[in-house]
Motif scaffolding. Structure first.
Motif, PDB file in Angstrom:
ATOM      1  N   ARG B  30       0.826  -1.204   0.000  1.00  0.00           N
ATOM      2  CA  ARG B  30       0.000   0.000   0.000  1.00  0.00           C
ATOM      3  C   ARG B  30       0.872   1.271   0.000  1.00  0.00           C
ATOM      4  NH1 ARG B  30      -3.658  -1.443   4.345  1.00  0.00           N
ATOM      5  NH2 ARG B  30      -3.719  -3.397   3.212  1.00  0.00           N
ATOM      6  N   GLN B  33       2.204   1.835  -3.366  1.00  0.00           N
ATOM      7  CA  GLN B  33       1.159   2.383  -4.247  1.00  0.00           C
ATOM      8  C   GLN B  33       0.996   3.877  -4.016  1.00  0.00           C
ATOM      9  OE1 GLN B  33      -2.367   0.013  -3.509  1.00  0.00           O
ATOM     10  NE2 GLN B  33      -1.991  -1.219  -5.329  1.00  0.00           N
ATOM     11  N   GLN B  34       1.057   4.279  -2.742  1.00  0.00           N
ATOM     12  CA  GLN B  34       0.920   5.714  -2.430  1.00  0.00           C
ATOM     13  C   GLN B  34       2.077   6.507  -3.002  1.00  0.00           C
ATOM     14  OE1 GLN B  34       0.441   5.258   1.831  1.00  0.00           O
ATOM     15  NE2 GLN B  34      -1.721   5.770   1.683  1.00  0.00           N
ATOM     16  N   LEU B  35       3.224   5.846  -3.144  1.00  0.00           N
ATOM     17  CA  LEU B  35       4.385   6.526  -3.709  1.00  0.00           C
ATOM     18  C   LEU B  35       4.352   6.543  -5.232  1.00  0.00           C
ATOM     19  CD1 LEU B  35       7.206   5.163  -1.393  1.00  0.00           C
ATOM     20  CD2 LEU B  35       6.188   7.430  -1.363  1.00  0.00           C
ATOM     21  N   GLY B  36       3.448   5.756  -5.802  1.00  0.00           N
ATOM     22  CA  GLY B  36       3.328   5.738  -7.255  1.00  0.00           C
ATOM     23  C   GLY B  36       4.385   4.879  -7.939  1.00  0.00           C
TER      24      GLY B  36
END
Lengths: 445, 142
Positions: B30, B33-36
């Protein structure tokens, strides 16, 4: 309504009905909803049009924009594409052909069952699963809300989705081609209308998944036409039309898709939260020994869609009775399951890759995103962790994210605000005791 | 920002905690994902972390998994206290497993863990001492 926005969504808010309660924020599987200014606001990039908010809004403030029977006048020739789930809204003793005839009475010129498309897709998936070079477990592409959930939350497993259109898209292409060929109609005069159990399918018409342009003109909600349809459907109407077999019709209920495909090593998952958990397992590399996952966003499968009328347990019972009946009667009427399909029917030529739409990213710049994560972590530690949702974000973690993104502040938390008020009150009491030295008699010495 | 600044995540793993299994990997995923970070890279990191996490839960008495996430790479360090691996060469072979029957009955311990991790990572380093524990260090470039 026909104006297609960059991101069209069927699911909308009716602000005048919204009480600003937090029920929808907590139900949304992608945490796309916040309460701002006393009303729910949906973040477009995260919304997957699953319809969970419609289902759980106590004020019925969420709605699905779909087309209407009145829209039929835009075309010269209108074809209805009934979802198999439509049949589940009627008792099993009302034959499918009576329901199809009812649709004709409502003003459609032709009816083409989505179940035909389902039969073709079932065969294509059966063949696809014979290949050893495809990622396991393969994931069904039938539910657009699930495909979008994967795009947004699990982009790393997009290649597990079977590379075929949903049955309705196949049915639409065939219905269109048939009308052009047999009736010599101009494509722009043909209206193809999906009778839909859910908003996710409506959105898929305007934002197709895996094809450039949908062959469907619009979607009409089952609950929008049910009342009129119910009045004109009678058991004695026997308008004989070419019908799909039980194989395609069965797709309406959980397990129907996989039994049509004819594979055993499968998982059947429905309800968006269960789906999220299972997809998480696939993303961690588990379940490699499973061949196929039939996964549907609605509890109860398509008959549990947010735009259906009948309770999904009742509808499932009716569908099962109907399928058993069809298994016996179909062969007598010469209705047999399909045994082959063509590339045209599958629409291979029009397929394009399903793109990831990661909406969880905090910033386009990775170092900025890192600082935001640090702010989030620090913020989360100062929040009470009760996940009450009173701040308008679904839980404390989401509020921490909103604060890191500059969209909320710490005092949005009612508990932190209360603490702050208490501290201020103490300070005021302390200050009240203080006097300027000229007036302070106790400090005489 | 220098390449060395980054995010450190740390999770304590307990033996036989099958309920909590996968939680650490999911949280690491997760964050990525937040870091792209690119989805295919995230997948490799998540699979490596999950396999390592499962190994500790199945074989060791306790352990710690640390993820150091930098802009150009993720480093996973997994340390456990446990029986250690007697023959690392053998353990790296697909299908070799010392997992007891009750673990295999649950669908784990197929002997794919270490080779799978080695395949998913750009750098893979394993050190083990018998009756002390095992230390894994893995790097995946973004």
């Amino acid at each position: 309504m026909k104006v297609v926005e960059e991101r069209f969504h069927s699911v909308r808010l009716m602000p005048e009905r919204c009480q600003g309660c937090v029920n929808c924020t907590k139900r949304c599987p992608t945490e796309a909803i916040r309460i701002r200014g006393g009303k729910a606001c949906i973040t477009s990039s995260r919304c997957i049009d699953c319809g969970e908010c419609i289902r759980h809004c106590p004020s019925h403030a969420k709605t699905a924009v779909t087309d209407e029977i009145a829209d039929l006048k835009k075309y010269k020739h209108n074809i209805a594409l009934p979802a198999p789930a439509l049949y589940g809204q009627f008792k099993a003793d009302i034959p499918v052909r009576a329901i199809l005839s009812g649709l004709l009475k409502l003003g459609f010129d032709e009816v083409f069952e989505v179940a035909h498309g389902a039969e073709i897709i079932s065969l294509a998936i059966r063949d696809y699963l014979k290949r050893t070079d495809v990622p396991r477990p393969a994931i069904s592409s039938a539910c657009p809300a699930i495909v979008r959930l994967i795009q947004v939350k699990f982009p790393e497993i997009i290649n597990h989705i079977v590379p075929f259109d949903a049955p309705v898209e196949v049915a639409a292409r065939l219905a269109r081609a048939e009308a052009e060929r047999l009736r010599g109609l101009d494509p722009k005069d043909i209206g193809v209308w999906f009778i839909t159990p859910c908003p996710a399918k409506m959105t898929a018409v305007y934002q197709p998944l895996g094809t450039e342009k949908s062959s469907i003109s619009g979607a009409i909600a089952i609950n929008k036409i049910y009342h009129e349809l119910f009045k004109v459907v009678t058991a004695d109407v026997q308008d004989a039309r070419r019908q799909a077999s039980w194989v395609g019709v069965g797709w309406a209920i959980p397990g129907g898709e996989t039994s049509a495909i004819g594979v055993d090593n499968i998982l059947i998952v429905h309800d968006i939260n269960h789906a999220t958990n299972v997809l998480e397992q696939v993303a961690l590399g588990k379940l490699k020994d499973v061949d196929y996952i039939e996964v549907l966003a609605c509890d109860g499968g398509c008959i549990g869609g947010a735009l259906t009328v009948e309770n999904h347990y009742v509808a499932e019972h009716c569908m099962k009775q109907r399928i058993e009946k069809k298994k016996i009667q179909d062969p007598k009427l010469g209705i047999l399951p399909r045994s082959d399909y063509s590339e045209f029917e599958l629409g291979i030529a029009g397929r394009r890759a399903i793109e990831p739409k990661p909406a969880m990213r905090l910033d386009a710049d990775i170092s900025k995103a890192m600082s935001k994560i640090e702010i989030m972590d620090a913020t989360l530690k100062s929040l009470p962790g009760l996940d009450c949702g009173s701040c308008g974000s679904p839980n404390c973690k989401a509020l921490a994210e909103d604060i890191a993104q500059g969209r909320a502040s710490l005092t949005d938390c009612v508990f932190l605000l209360r603490n702050k008020v208490r501290d201020l009150a103490y300070e005021m009491v302390n200050l009240a005791a203080k006097l300027p030295p000229p007036l302070d008699k106790e400090k005489e010495e | 920002m220098s390449a060395e600044s980054g995010i450190e995540l740390e999770f304590v793993l307990e033996s036989a905690d099958f309920n909590g299994a996968g939680e650490a990997s999911s949280k690491i995923k997760r964050t990525l994902q937040q870091l792209g970070v690119r989805p295919d890279i995230i997948r490799r990191i998540a699979i490596s972390a999950y396999e390592a996490e499962m190994n500790v839960i199945i074989h060791a008495s306790r352990g710690v998994i640390k993820a150091g996430i930098h802009s150009d790479r993720t480093e996973l360090v997994v340390e456990d206290e446990g029986p250690g691996i007697a023959d690392i060469g053998l353990a790296m072979q697909e299908g070799f497993s010392t997992a007891p029957d009750h673990i295999r009955e649950m669908g784990f311990g197929a002997g794919m863990g270490l080779p799978n991790m080695a395949r998913c990572t750009d750098k893979f380093d394993i050190k083990s001492e018998k009756n002390v524990g095992t230390k894994l260090r893995m790097v995946i470039y973004h």
